[in-house]
Design a protein around this motif. Structure first.
Motif, PDB file in Angstrom:
ATOM      1  N   TYR A 173       1.007  -1.254   0.092  1.00  0.00           N
ATOM      2  CA  TYR A 173      -0.180   0.026  -0.085  1.00  0.00           C
ATOM      3  C   TYR A 173       0.990   1.204   0.106  1.00  0.00           C
ATOM      4  CZ  TYR A 173      -3.501  -3.463   1.515  1.00  0.00           C
ATOM      5  OH  TYR A 173      -4.249  -4.528   1.750  1.00  0.00           O
ATOM      6  N   GLU A 174       0.880   2.176  -0.923  1.00  0.00           N
ATOM      7  CA  GLU A 174       1.517   3.343  -1.122  1.00  0.00           C
ATOM      8  C   GLU A 174       1.114   4.555  -0.749  1.00  0.00           C
ATOM      9  OE1 GLU A 174       3.992   3.456  -4.872  1.00  0.00           O
ATOM     10  OE2 GLU A 174       3.909   1.245  -4.968  1.00  0.00           O
ATOM     11  N   ASP A 175      -0.249   4.595  -0.551  1.00  0.00           N
ATOM     12  CA  ASP A 175      -0.801   5.803  -0.243  1.00  0.00           C
ATOM     13  C   ASP A 175      -0.989   6.101   1.184  1.00  0.00           C
ATOM     14  OD1 ASP A 175      -2.537   3.703   0.152  1.00  0.00           O
ATOM     15  OD2 ASP A 175      -4.394   4.821  -0.285  1.00  0.00           O
ATOM     16  N   GLY A 176      -0.431   7.555   1.978  1.00  0.00           N
ATOM     17  CA  GLY A 176      -0.221   7.503   3.269  1.00  0.00           C
ATOM     18  C   GLY A 176       1.227   6.823   3.689  1.00  0.00           C
ATOM     19  N   PRO A 177       1.030   6.367   4.731  1.00  0.00           N
ATOM     20  CA  PRO A 177       2.178   5.597   5.186  1.00  0.00           C
ATOM     21  C   PRO A 177       2.374   4.409   4.189  1.00  0.00           C
ATOM     22  CG  PRO A 177       0.612   5.296   7.031  1.00  0.00           C
ATOM     23  CD  PRO A 177       0.033   6.338   5.889  1.00  0.00           C
ATOM     24  N   VAL A 178       3.692   4.118   4.010  1.00  0.00           N
ATOM     25  CA  VAL A 178       3.941   2.807   3.060  1.00  0.00           C
ATOM     26  C   VAL A 178       3.787   1.612   4.037  1.00  0.00           C
ATOM     27  CG1 VAL A 178       5.392   1.708   1.380  1.00  0.00           C
ATOM     28  CG2 VAL A 178       5.445   4.366   1.573  1.00  0.00           C
ATOM     29  N   VAL A 179       2.829   0.614   3.355  1.00  0.00           N
ATOM     30  CA  VAL A 179       2.722  -0.505   4.391  1.00  0.00           C
ATOM     31  C   VAL A 179       2.848  -1.809   3.080  1.00  0.00           C
ATOM     32  CG1 VAL A 179       0.950  -1.733   5.569  1.00  0.00           C
ATOM     33  CG2 VAL A 179       1.180   0.729   5.877  1.00  0.00           C
ATOM     34  N   LEU A 180       3.738  -2.558   3.774  1.00  0.00           N
ATOM     35  CA  LEU A 180       3.762  -4.041   2.981  1.00  0.00           C
ATOM     36  C   LEU A 180       3.165  -4.893   4.144  1.00  0.00           C
ATOM     37  CD1 LEU A 180       4.853  -5.641   0.667  1.00  0.00           C
ATOM     38  CD2 LEU A 180       6.796  -5.697   1.829  1.00  0.00           C
ATOM     39  N   ALA A 181       2.121  -5.643   3.914  1.00  0.00           N
ATOM     40  CA  ALA A 181       1.528  -6.578   4.883  1.00  0.00           C
ATOM     41  C   ALA A 181       1.214  -7.962   4.075  1.00  0.00           C
ATOM     42  CB  ALA A 181      -0.237  -5.859   5.080  1.00  0.00           C
ATOM     43  N   ASN A 182       1.383  -8.827   5.014  1.00  0.00           N
ATOM     44  CA  ASN A 182       1.404 -10.317   4.700  1.00  0.00           C
ATOM     45  C   ASN A 182      -0.113 -10.687   5.490  1.00  0.00           C
ATOM     46  OD1 ASN A 182       2.876 -13.526   6.025  1.00  0.00           O
ATOM     47  ND2 ASN A 182       1.960 -12.812   4.051  1.00  0.00           N
ATOM     48  N   GLU A 183      -0.973 -10.818   4.566  1.00  0.00           N
ATOM     49  CA  GLU A 183      -2.361 -10.835   5.008  1.00  0.00           C
ATOM     50  C   GLU A 183      -3.065 -11.455   3.932  1.00  0.00           C
ATOM     51  OE1 GLU A 183      -4.047  -6.859   4.294  1.00  0.00           O
ATOM     52  OE2 GLU A 183      -3.244  -6.974   2.120  1.00  0.00           O
ATOM     53  N   ILE A 184      -4.516 -11.938   4.516  1.00  0.00           N
ATOM     54  CA  ILE A 184      -5.318 -12.366   3.622  1.00  0.00           C
ATOM     55  C   ILE A 184      -6.256 -10.941   3.362  1.00  0.00           C
ATOM     56  CG2 ILE A 184      -7.577 -13.576   3.413  1.00  0.00           C
ATOM     57  CD1 ILE A 184      -6.463 -15.899   5.227  1.00  0.00           C
ATOM     58  N   PRO A 185      -6.313 -10.753   1.941  1.00  0.00           N
ATOM     59  CA  PRO A 185      -6.980  -9.395   1.733  1.00  0.00           C
ATOM     60  C   PRO A 185      -8.452  -9.347   2.323  1.00  0.00           C
ATOM     61  CG  PRO A 185      -5.509 -10.242  -0.052  1.00  0.00           C
ATOM     62  CD  PRO A 185      -5.485 -11.403   1.019  1.00  0.00           C
ATOM     63  N   ASP A 186      -8.762  -8.105   2.357  1.00  0.00           N
ATOM     64  CA  ASP A 186     -10.237  -8.069   2.886  1.00  0.00           C
ATOM     65  C   ASP A 186     -10.723  -8.780   4.082  1.00  0.00           C
ATOM     66  OD1 ASP A 186     -10.709  -6.276   0.598  1.00  0.00           O
ATOM     67  OD2 ASP A 186     -10.786  -7.892  -0.780  1.00  0.00           O
ATOM     68  N   PRO A 245      -9.423  -9.077   8.543  1.00  0.00           N
ATOM     69  CA  PRO A 245      -8.425  -8.389   9.578  1.00  0.00           C
ATOM     70  C   PRO A 245      -7.214  -9.773   9.895  1.00  0.00           C
ATOM     71  CG  PRO A 245     -10.650  -9.426  10.354  1.00  0.00           C
ATOM     72  CD  PRO A 245     -10.593  -9.728   9.002  1.00  0.00           C
ATOM     73  N   GLN A 246      -7.102 -10.803   9.045  1.00  0.00           N
ATOM     74  CA  GLN A 246      -5.734 -11.616   9.330  1.00  0.00           C
ATOM     75  C   GLN A 246      -4.738 -11.086   8.811  1.00  0.00           C
ATOM     76  OE1 GLN A 246      -7.973 -15.167   7.480  1.00  0.00           O
ATOM     77  NE2 GLN A 246      -8.115 -15.867   9.591  1.00  0.00           N
ATOM     78  N   LEU A 247      -3.824 -10.913   9.749  1.00  0.00           N
ATOM     79  CA  LEU A 247      -2.432 -10.532   9.381  1.00  0.00           C
ATOM     80  C   LEU A 247      -1.070 -11.113   9.972  1.00  0.00           C
ATOM     81  CD1 LEU A 247      -3.030  -6.769  10.345  1.00  0.00           C
ATOM     82  CD2 LEU A 247      -2.755  -7.524   7.776  1.00  0.00           C
ATOM     83  N   ARG A 248      -0.238 -11.631   9.674  1.00  0.00           N
ATOM     84  CA  ARG A 248       0.845 -12.207   9.959  1.00  0.00           C
ATOM     85  C   ARG A 248       1.936 -11.189  10.233  1.00  0.00           C
ATOM     86  NH1 ARG A 248       1.509 -17.314   5.825  1.00  0.00           N
ATOM     87  NH2 ARG A 248      -0.241 -18.470   6.714  1.00  0.00           N
ATOM     88  N   ALA A 249       2.263 -10.083   9.114  1.00  0.00           N
ATOM     89  CA  ALA A 249       3.181  -9.233   9.386  1.00  0.00           C
ATOM     90  C   ALA A 249       3.027  -8.126   8.828  1.00  0.00           C
ATOM     91  CB  ALA A 249       4.540  -9.805   9.170  1.00  0.00           C
ATOM     92  N   ILE A 250       3.518  -6.940   9.156  1.00  0.00           N
ATOM     93  CA  ILE A 250       3.233  -5.683   8.676  1.00  0.00           C
ATOM     94  C   ILE A 250       4.611  -4.930   8.812  1.00  0.00           C
ATOM     95  CG2 ILE A 250       2.401  -3.276   8.638  1.00  0.00           C
ATOM     96  CD1 ILE A 250      -0.277  -4.606   9.879  1.00  0.00           C
ATOM     97  N   LEU A 251       5.059  -4.330   7.462  1.00  0.00           N
ATOM     98  CA  LEU A 251       6.217  -3.402   7.603  1.00  0.00           C
ATOM     99  C   LEU A 251       5.517  -2.230   7.151  1.00  0.00           C
ATOM    100  CD1 LEU A 251       8.677  -5.540   5.472  1.00  0.00           C
ATOM    101  CD2 LEU A 251       9.251  -4.346   7.859  1.00  0.00           C
ATOM    102  N   GLU A 252       6.069  -1.058   7.974  1.00  0.00           N
ATOM    103  CA  GLU A 252       5.295   0.130   7.816  1.00  0.00           C
ATOM    104  C   GLU A 252       6.495   1.298   8.026  1.00  0.00           C
ATOM    105  OE1 GLU A 252       1.748   3.199   9.484  1.00  0.00           O
ATOM    106  OE2 GLU A 252       1.623   0.999  10.195  1.00  0.00           O
ATOM    107  N   CYS A 253       6.335   2.513   7.062  1.00  0.00           N
ATOM    108  CA  CYS A 253       7.097   3.548   7.245  1.00  0.00           C
ATOM    109  C   CYS A 253       6.501   4.679   6.925  1.00  0.00           C
ATOM    110  CB  CYS A 253       8.533   3.257   6.639  1.00  0.00           C
ATOM    111  SG  CYS A 253       8.453   3.516   4.796  1.00  0.00           S
ATOM    112  N   GLN A 254       7.072   5.981   7.292  1.00  0.00           N
ATOM    113  CA  GLN A 254       6.838   7.046   6.623  1.00  0.00           C
ATOM    114  C   GLN A 254       7.742   7.191   5.566  1.00  0.00           C
ATOM    115  OE1 GLN A 254       4.111   9.386   7.081  1.00  0.00           O
ATOM    116  NE2 GLN A 254       3.166   7.733   8.679  1.00  0.00           N
TER     117      GLN A 254
END
Length: 135
Positions: free
Chosen positions: A22-35, A37-46
């Motif tokens: 996800y590149e809008d707002g903070p940059v987020v790279l998520a290990n998820e099942i889309p749509d 709330p199931q997440l394993r890992a998130i990388l996030e930065c400004q």
């Protein structure tokens, strides 16, 4: 591709888990099942800050974290909440550089390990994440 690698790739697709950038707002790279709330890992930065936060879900260890990828090692402070732990990583640190190459990162806090694995087919997203975070 070996038969084992092919079977692993098929199993990953069937389970629904993927890496999403996800590149809008903070940059987020998520290990998820889309749509979901199931997440394993998130990388996030400004963007442009050079620092990424890694959130690992299912792990709740706080304290000094040892972070390993390839031949590189780093330490950092892990913070814990009820459902995840967080640790900050500089995107210019050798451990992050090795993560970009290998796609594998291990975080250990008090002897408990949690691995992050980005399959080869998603490494371009990880590299784009690093590019956006580094500025």
């Amino acid at each position: 591709m070996t038969m084992l690698a092919t079977l692993a790739a098929i199993a990953a697709l069937q389970s629904g888990w993927t890496w999403t950038l996800y590149e809008d707002g903070p940059v987020v790279l998520a290990n998820e099942i889309p749509d979901t709330p199931q997440l394993r890992a998130i990388l996030e930065c400004q963007p442009g800050t050079g620092v990424a936060r890694l959130d690992l879900f299912g792990a709740t260890g706080a304290g000094i974290a040892t972070i390993v990828s390839g031949t590189a090692t780093a330490t950092g402070q892990s913070e814990a909440t009820a459902d995840h732990q967080s640790v900050a990583l500089r995107t210019d640190h050798p451990v992050f550089g090795q993560f970009l190459i290998t796609g594998v990162l291990d975080v250990a806090v008090a002897g408990d390990h949690q691995a992050v694995a980005v399959p080869a087919g998603h490494l371009a997203k990880l590299r784009r994440f690093a590019e956006l975070c580094s500025g």
